[in-house]
Design an enzyme around this catalytic site. Structure first.
Site, PDB file in Angstrom:
ATOM      1  N   ARG A  54      16.708  24.185   1.463  1.00 28.60           N
ATOM      2  CA  ARG A  54      16.186  22.907   1.971  1.00 28.60           C
ATOM      3  C   ARG A  54      14.690  22.942   1.749  1.00 28.60           C
ATOM      4  NH1 ARG A  54      17.922  23.592   7.702  1.00 28.60           N
ATOM      5  NH2 ARG A  54      16.295  22.089   8.048  1.00 28.60           N
ATOM      6  N   SER A 114      -0.984 -24.708   0.108  1.00 25.84           N
ATOM      7  CA  SER A 114      -2.240 -23.978   0.088  1.00 25.84           C
ATOM      8  C   SER A 114      -3.052 -24.407   1.293  1.00 25.84           C
ATOM      9  CB  SER A 114      -2.989 -24.306  -1.200  1.00 25.84           C
ATOM     10  OG  SER A 114      -4.381 -24.211  -1.001  1.00 25.84           O
TER      11      SER A 114
END
Lengths: 470, 470, 470, 470
Positions: C317, C278
């Site tokens: 398509r 940390s």
């Protein structure tokens, strides 16, 4: 035949909301719309005034059978068409003239959407009420435990000390914020739908707009600038707000479930006899409320996504998107209500083990590592301070010794802080920072919110309170 | 009170599947599991043989009331606990000894999960059957319309000519592939759950594994290597397969809905009287089947996402994730079944307007632009050919003249192809490429699949066909 | 400018997979398809044999600049069009004749889809390899800790004793099953896309089908019965399989993260210096691998839902659906790969604290409550046994005394079991049921899988190994 | 190596927003936060005033290399840790004293979250600007085409006549409402994150709250009542608002794409040379803008779901949920921005074919069926009127004759309306109902909104405009 979701409703839902969202209530709300429409039109002289009593009587005197409506909806494509047919037939038995004015100028979607809005208004208000209950319980914990020490945890690891009051204040803060978002979204969605076949109200000639306003007023809804048949942003926003509420509730449930693990033991859900037991393990007290809220938080995102995905509705009224909402919105509201109810219950009944919280703080001793670093930093520089404490923490863990003792072995640390300084830095009470300020500020805003809050309750048209509305 | 989803079930669902997934069926399936468990244990000598008749009688002779179970589940945390209690009480009235052996060695989740698997097996098979119906109808269209010209469309624009048979073959191909995926996933998920409190079967001492196998055999399910209480991949995979099916069905519905637009007019859904009408517009024939499938395709992804999101279940049996499945899986199956039923109906009743398809091909004349380019390319090079045809297409559009005419004005094109060459290149029949081959190949695989298909049907334990199972 | 996801890639992704899914690799794969197409057509005599060397040289000798392609794609609507233009221009500089044969008979989607399939094949195989690594590590834990006692936990509460080996076997089992599902789905999706403008291959006249087959063979892909431009079920199924993998990995990460909590302390992720620290808390060792896998498990469901929602593609398509896949599939694969890599690392480096596991079993003493009930049931009946132990468990919790002691105070219990009987029932080693059997069976299947497994690796066309392919 | 999403960014994204959300911008924003923090602390006397110049110089004078940060983030678990390390090292080269005050009292998440908020503020404002552009274009269409007749369509079928202006007004209305929702959500999310290790600001002793306020003020953000590390509702709400925006944009794109079909021909996207062409079909003008917006509308729901699912973050800072946001939020914002840009472009360049709209109205003649019913209802009753017109509509369709003619054959209709009455009822101009009123009202609100709108623009800290901020 009972639906699978009905079997689960008492556990995961909310009885009041389940009622408001039932098929019965949906049909009731559609009938309310039809009655309000006829009465609005009669008041404006669009239809003869004397036909409304027949329409109201047919709509309100006796409930309609739902199964035939459902069957017929499969042919019609929606449930409003068979309902209007059935209503018209009933009205015709009273007055054939009146039958000609049922559903005048409206399209099915007008009736369904407006009915949904009415139902949502009722149901979301219950969610708000449940959230207020949860907030009240969170506020009590925040107040009572403002100084109750417990480990602050990040990444599921011990971080620095906090108080249980701070955690509860965080819950409270998020609950109130989520509830505000929900209220705002509900207000935005409390809009009548009335556009006729394709949003022009053509069938009503010059009267369309006046009827729309009068209908809205009768139902206590807003009249929008134009119909919104294929623009679903208001409902989608409401769905998002429900998703946020479910997420907030899930967070609270996750916290308490984690705090209730055997090895942590900081809280437990209420232990009424027979509650949360196991069919095989006599010692079990399963956290049922948490499970309900976590399940809801798991389910809500997908349902919100559905309602967002359904937004691309074609032209004046769409194909597939609108229909996808029907079965999604009530489920989303019901699970959010159930989660709110569960978290209210959870927080109200929460058994808090203050001793265990303190013991967990003391067990590792490492929660004060940051505090020691801060204490050392002015003398050693932040980086060296950090490294010395990190080494001490590692040793403390490996050797199972308290951090304070290990630190005392470090000459440089001893020189800087002395034994008393180390003890002071390692006292969890001493490193709570702004905890008190935060708790008090959140509570103050909560109190102010309670005072300033006003809700305008409106009943259903044909229920006990209808006279005051129509 | 009817649940909101029940009102919608005849329209968006499938009556057979709704029955198989009802609360009644769920309780029935759980009782089947309890009976099978007792009988498996008795056969192995784990419990006395003579107690099973009391357990079977109590479980099968008379249905249990669901409302009290639902109420009690809210306290217990799941519906199996009150059901086991109620069953035990009934058994005790017949034999107090037998009552001691109800649910022997099992945990609630064993019973619920296995019941869900049994229900899914039944319901998914219906979905497969509906898909087979849709495939059969698609095959008929593919065969009948193998040479029926229509515009191929990409990006919602005219592209090159195709045949309606090719489009139907594409649907057929995808339907069969999606059905295969569903069948595979169902096979993978047809696994008994039996692990006891935390997956060790500890309560059964040395008999646990034998009981698990015997139980699986009795139910026609696979016995897994170990219990899977918190590993939900099999069900998640099944959910994904259902999502794929819903997507395929949605694609077909979108195609037909687009082909059915007034300006396109190539197909229409069956026009039974009173079907798809509007409450206000007498000319309306709404594509209801398409709306059902599109709504399902909109809803399925979010529900699949929920089941995937629910997979991170904690330790031996999770908190929230498992519970999130309960109300999600049946809804996902029901909507997929409804969509499959709708698409089967849609394709079976589809009215095909061959003349309109041809007219749409001829209307723009631009569908053969690619063919002309290909014809010109050997002489002019592909790039120049492309550019000349592009210019001609633009002029044709602007001037509203047929492409062939505009091309004839281009000296270079005339020199290359001549009038006949242009006419030949602009004849849509001439540029269908592999269309015929593709249609025939897909049909051949479909026929082969029909022949090779075998399904092993197994009835419910206490229903009419149970004797053959137990 | 670096993309936001690139900054996160080393943490949440997998470097190898990120490479295979990069924009560079996508363009490379599209060029591979163009080269293979030309060579297939030349081999069949569809185009002149001598033009292929120019096409190959132009495609392979030097990479294309990506930024201009991206810019131009914005006008063209997809990235294949500018790439084909750029390739053609390059080929033209070598041979103007050859330039006329680039991309012969193909449409943009043919190239993009096939390139995506090639990239997915490479990338998913890496995912499989990572999963195999995770499985190997899980198998090691399962073997080594087959008898290492720890608490079994359900609903996040202590349930009955298990072993850590059983937990690891559950992970192993699910990993292998999820990997199998992924392999199957990849096999199903390893299909060439080649249909020309609208799926008829019209531009290739009679040669279309032969070219499709030859192209597929060259790329090591399957040639489908017909093109699948608007039928995306194969990719959607693969997406679902990836989602299942991510869910399984998330489950494992959640388990280890929970076991690594300070108060539980049963495992820890590898503690390399500087890993998981940390910026403020020197004692921190954050479980990074778990965070990566949990984040992936949170993200995957929404992405799978997107790919399912994109399936309703219009006609030959589609518009919008196909385009939605482009940015979704690579992200889904990358996060799954990253999660697989993280879990492999997590399990390989996992520090197991056997003593702490045992201590957690002993701490509550309540894990054996079921075992005591089972021991008492023959004499007292299951119900009374359950109730007596439940009471004892409650007292044990309230008084902080071991369950065995409290039980000894219950005359009826003492009479039934005696002190030794109580001690035996309360010994966690004695109530492991089928644990050993399950662990061994899962390991046996894992070993068999390792032996029987064969994977056919194929390299990229223009990379180092290309000669062996083309 | 370019990321896959970068290749797609110019097409599907928005260059300005892509810049604001890039990795570079993220690092830049984090550095802005560090500088503002130091200066806020110096101003309050929490750290020495003279150290800030070194920190500012180190942070702003030269960009940091991103690749090493990304690599190091993989070990650290987030990107702030290596950035703070790198920044500290640079500061140390200027002043070792100053180096000790970098990141004073902050945790990584403070810096990352606040940087994200700053980036979101910038990026969402661009989205708002794009939406304003789209709204302006929609308003122009609404105004210009207030009386341009076209078919109203419901369920993808012809319904009743509308005007194109009404359709555009519907878009405008929804765009403005969605933009308002976005602005509100952004305002709610424009909140600083500053809580230190676990939300107590313990490292800053008594100064924590003052620093938080000063930091917020410097950055132009709100200071919240308490930190919100694990309460993500504000960001989730913003995500929901973005999802609503994407849905609204998708709806508009779907409408225009459908109107642009060859057979419908009512609108076309701008036809710039080279735009939306096909690699094989010279006639193609693909609707690219619509494809971008529809793809975004397909992708947004899953990403919103992810951010909702990520909300259940554990304790003071979560594991997995927070990390899931990192790669999701920027993608969601970028696609919404791209969709807004595309729809603005689409509406600005939209070519409207008024003649074709009118022709489509006239082609079927059925759009006035409702109007005829309304005209007949007073005399015949609504039911009979409906049935007669329904029959006429069916005949008109079957016989390909105009509805007016068929109606004239019906004696009862003729008797009621006469030839002129039929003609009047069948005139589409006559049945537009409230169309004009709706269009004008929406435009009036739009105009008012433009006047009343005020936005407070704030620049980045180290960019050209920073002096005015810090």
């Amino acid at each position: 035949m009972m639906h699978a979701l009905q079997l689960l409703a008492p556990l995961g839902g909310d009885p009041e909301v389940e009622g408001l969202l039932s098929a019965d209530a949906h049909v009731r709300a559609m009938l309310d719309v039809e009655v309000a429409l006829a009465e609005a039109q009669a008041a404006l002289g669009v239809i003869p005034a004397h036909v409304t009593s027949a329409i109201r009587a047919a709509a309100c005197d006796e409930p309609f059978e739902l199964a035939p409506l459902a069957e017929e909806a499969a042919r019609a494509g929606n449930v409003a068409i068979p309902l209007v047919n059935a209503l018209t037939a009933r009205v015709a038995r009273i007055s054939s003239e009146a039958a000609g004015y049922v559903h005048w100028g409206a399209t099915s979607q007008d009736v369904i959407d407006t009915a949904v809005v009415l139902q949502l208004r009722g149901a979301v208000r219950v969610v708000s009420r449940r959230l207020a209950g949860a907030a009240a319980a969170a506020a009590t914990h925040a107040r009572r435990h403002a100084t109750t020490l417990m480990p602050g945890r990040t990444w599921l690891q011990h971080a620095v000390p906090i108080t249980f009051g701070l955690k509860a204040a965080g819950w409270l803060d998020a609950l109130n914020r989520s509830a505000d978002g929900l209220d705002d979204a509900l207000a935005g969605a409390s809009v009548v739908q009335f556009g006729g076949a394709a949003g022009t109200l053509a069938a009503l000639g010059p009267h369309g707009d006046a009827v729309a306003s009068a209908l809205a007023e009768r139902l206590g809804l807003v009249a929008p600038d134009m119909p919104w048949h294929a623009h679903r942003d208001r409902l989608a926003r409401l769905a998002g707000a429900l998703g946020v509420v479910a997420g907030t509730l899930g967070k609270i449930a996750r916290d308490t479930a984690l705090m209730g693990q055997a090895e942590v033991g900081e809280v437990a859900e209420r232990s009424d006899p027979g509650r949360g037991g196991s069919s095989t393990m006599p010692q079990k007290q399963n956290p049922i409320d948490a499970s309900v809220a976590l399940a809801a938080a798991t389910r809500a995102p997908g349902l919100v996504a559905t309602l967002l995905a359904a937004m691309s509705q074609e032209h004046e009224r769409g194909l597939g998107g609108w229909q996808a909402e029907w079965a999604t919105m009530p489920v989303l509201v019901a699970l959010t209500a159930g989660a709110a109810r569960a978290v209210a219950s959870l927080l109200e009944g929460l058994e808090v083990n203050v001793a265990r919280m303190r013991a967990n703080v003391d067990a590792t001793g490492l929660l004060t590592a940051e505090a020691v670093t801060v204490a050392l930093a002015p003398a050693l520089g932040r980086r060296e301070a950090y490294q010395r404490v990190a080494r001490a923490a590692r040793l403390a863990r490996e050797q199972g010794r308290p951090l304070a003792r290990v630190l005392a072995d470090d000459e440089s640390v001893m020189r800087t802080l002395g034994e008393d300084g180390i003890a002071a830095a390692c006292a969890p009470e001493g490193c709570l920072g702004m905890t008190r300020v935060f708790v008090e500020r959140v509570l103050a805003r909560h109190d102010a919110r309670l005072t300033g809050r006003r809700t305008r309750e409106r009943g259903p048209l044909c229920g006990p309170g209808r006279d005051s509305v129509v």
